[in-house]
Design a protein around this motif. Structure first.
Motif, mmCIF file in Angstrom:
data_model
loop_
_atom_site.group_PDB
_atom_site.id
_atom_site.type_symbol
_atom_site.label_atom_id
_atom_site.label_comp_id
_atom_site.label_asym_id
_atom_site.label_seq_id
_atom_site.Cartn_x
_atom_site.Cartn_y
_atom_site.Cartn_z
ATOM 1 N N SER A 1 0.827 -1.197 0.000
ATOM 2 C CA SER A 1 0.000 0.000 0.000
ATOM 3 C C SER A 1 0.871 1.261 0.000
ATOM 4 O O SER A 1 1.983 1.268 -0.527
ATOM 5 N N ARG B 1 -7.852 -3.784 -5.979
ATOM 6 C CA ARG B 1 -7.219 -3.698 -4.662
ATOM 7 C C ARG B 1 -7.464 -4.961 -3.857
ATOM 8 O O ARG B 1 -6.552 -5.459 -3.174
ATOM 9 N N ASP C 1 -0.971 -2.775 -5.320
ATOM 10 C CA ASP C 1 -0.496 -1.747 -4.390
ATOM 11 C C ASP C 1 -0.531 -0.353 -5.008
ATOM 12 O O ASP C 1 -0.646 0.637 -4.295
ATOM 13 N N ASP D 1 -5.043 -0.588 3.434
ATOM 14 C CA ASP D 1 -5.435 -1.297 2.215
ATOM 15 C C ASP D 1 -5.727 -0.351 1.061
ATOM 16 O O ASP D 1 -6.424 -0.711 0.111
#
Length: 429
Positions: free
Chosen positions: A141, A302, A307, A344
């Protein structure tokens, strides 16, 4: 024997659509729900009341909008008018389990072909926490990307290897040497080069990483390079390991062409950030009555483990409107699951004819510097060279984040002053 949970207690997934139909929208919505769950074109003996109660899709909402005289898409049922509407459907999670591929088959599937619809667009999805937690999601992330690239604040200033094709491994490494010495944070392969005969990854990766590792040894700073490993799943796993074993810190894949299942499997194998390139995105968004809105699209990617995700850029050479670009970036930075120990989000990647000129509008609209700002010509086309191009982009972001106009800041930053004169205004407003 334990009793089965009632349908009321089951977690559900929901999807929202913008449809167009020659039918009453309520009737069209029922056709959609039946097609994507327990129903078919006629009643079957196995479709019991109990089965429908437990597994049928539900029409949660229908809201009529404008009507038009001609259908947006061919092949539909004929009608006097074609009504647009917003529709929301839901399904019990147990219909699909923890599977992204089967989620897509459920919320899209045959809906794209129904004759009852003269327009169809998936606009958003809402998923229960249990489903989100079962997905691999981004591994690095924003925070992990920043840590690997050594950039604590501000955007990652990046660029793309150009020309897109034709450079040998040695020529690519020579260009990378210029870029890292110029102070770049992030470099990516173009989507058009993965493992071609003239520049095989087995040669390109070690050649590039020798340059980057040497730079890191001398300066203590290791820029991130996203190697394009797009291929079949076995190839991508092997290519990922090649990059990892040579000290690389990022891999890239063309997410539309490898498929959701392969992206998920790559993420479960990966020990490096996955840079998700969305080339081909125009197939999904360019017709207003067909496709997928980016909010739904980026959620799926995602969950699969991307990422970083491309969002185009303001005033770019592409067809996407600026408002759509910013909405896409905001969606990438919106958590899928609110939890204090969970990161996330996907880092939005701005690209396509980006220069110093788009920086103020980008920051003003997004109100964040959690992004990768990639400039090809906007850096390498600077009249005073690549290092000046990098400094000019950094100065533009520094000025903007301080609330100073580029013109004012350019009085103390000569590289920015040259860039202001050298680069024309963006293609669009």
């Amino acid at each position: 024997m334990a009793s089965q949970p009632s349908s009321v207690d089951m977690p559900r997934i929901s999807a929202s659509y913008r449809i167009e139909t020659p039918l009453d929208p309520e009737r069209a919505a029922l056709a959609m729900a039946g097609e994507q769950s327990s129903g078919t074109f006629l009643k079957l003996a196995g479709e019991t009341d109990a089965l429908r109660e437990r597994h049928a899709a539900r029409v949660e909402a229908v809201s009529s909008l404008m009507a038009c005289d001609t259908p947006s898409l061919p092949g539909c049922l004929s009608g006097d008018t074609y009504q647009q509407a917003d529709v929301t459907l839901s399904w019990p999670l147990e219909n699909i389990g923890a599977s992204l591929s089967n989620l897509m088959a459920t919320i899209l599937g045959n809906l794209t072909e129904l004759r009852e619809l003269s327009g169809f667009r998936l606009t958003d999805i809402a998923l229960p926490d249990t489903f989100i937690k079962a997905m691999p999601g981004p591994q690095f992330s924003v925070s992990g990307t920043r840590q690997l690239a050594g950039v604590d604040r501000g955007p990652l200033v990046g660029t793309i290897i150009k020309p897109s094709v034709g450079l040998s491994p040695e020529e690519t490494a020579a260009l990378v040497k210029q870029l890292v010495e110029a102070g770049i944070d992030f470099i990516k392969d173009d989507e058009l080069i993965a493992d071609p005969p003239y520049s095989p990854l087995a040669e390109r990766v070690p050649a590039v990483m020798r340059v980057i590792e040497d730079h890191a040894q001398r300066t203590g700073r290791k820029p991130m390079y996203a190697f394009n490993i797009t291929g079949d799943l076995d190839e991508m796993r092997q290519r990922h390991d090649l990059v990892r074993d040579h000290g690389g810190t990022c891999v890239m894949a063309s997410v539309n062409w490898i498929g959701m299942g392969s992206l998920t499997a790559l993420r479960r194998h990966a020990q490096l950030p996955i840079h998700g390139h969305r080339n081909g995105w125009g197939l999904f968004y360019r017709h207003p009555q067909l496709g997928i809105d980016y909010r739904a699209y980026q959620t799926l990617l995602r969950l699969a483990g991307a990422d970083h995700l491309h969002v185009n850029g303001l005033g770019s050479k592409f067809a996407e409107a600026d408002a759509s670009v910013i909405d896409s970036a905001r969606a990438c930075l919106t958590p899928l699951l609110e939890a204090p120990d969970r990161d996330d989000c996907a880092m939005p990647v701005f690209s396509s004819a980006q220069t110093i000129h788009q920086v103020p509008a980008t920051f003003a609209a997004l109100k964040s510097t959690d992004l990768i700002y990639t400039c090809g010509g906007g850096i390498m086309g600077h009249p005073d060279g690549v290092a000046s191009g990098c400094r000019g982009i950094r100065a533009a972001w520094d000025a903007t984040s301080r609330g100073i106009s580029l013109e004012e800041y350019a009085k103390q930053e000569p590289d920015l002053a040259v860039a202001l004169r050298a680069f024309s205004r963006p293609f669009s407003g």
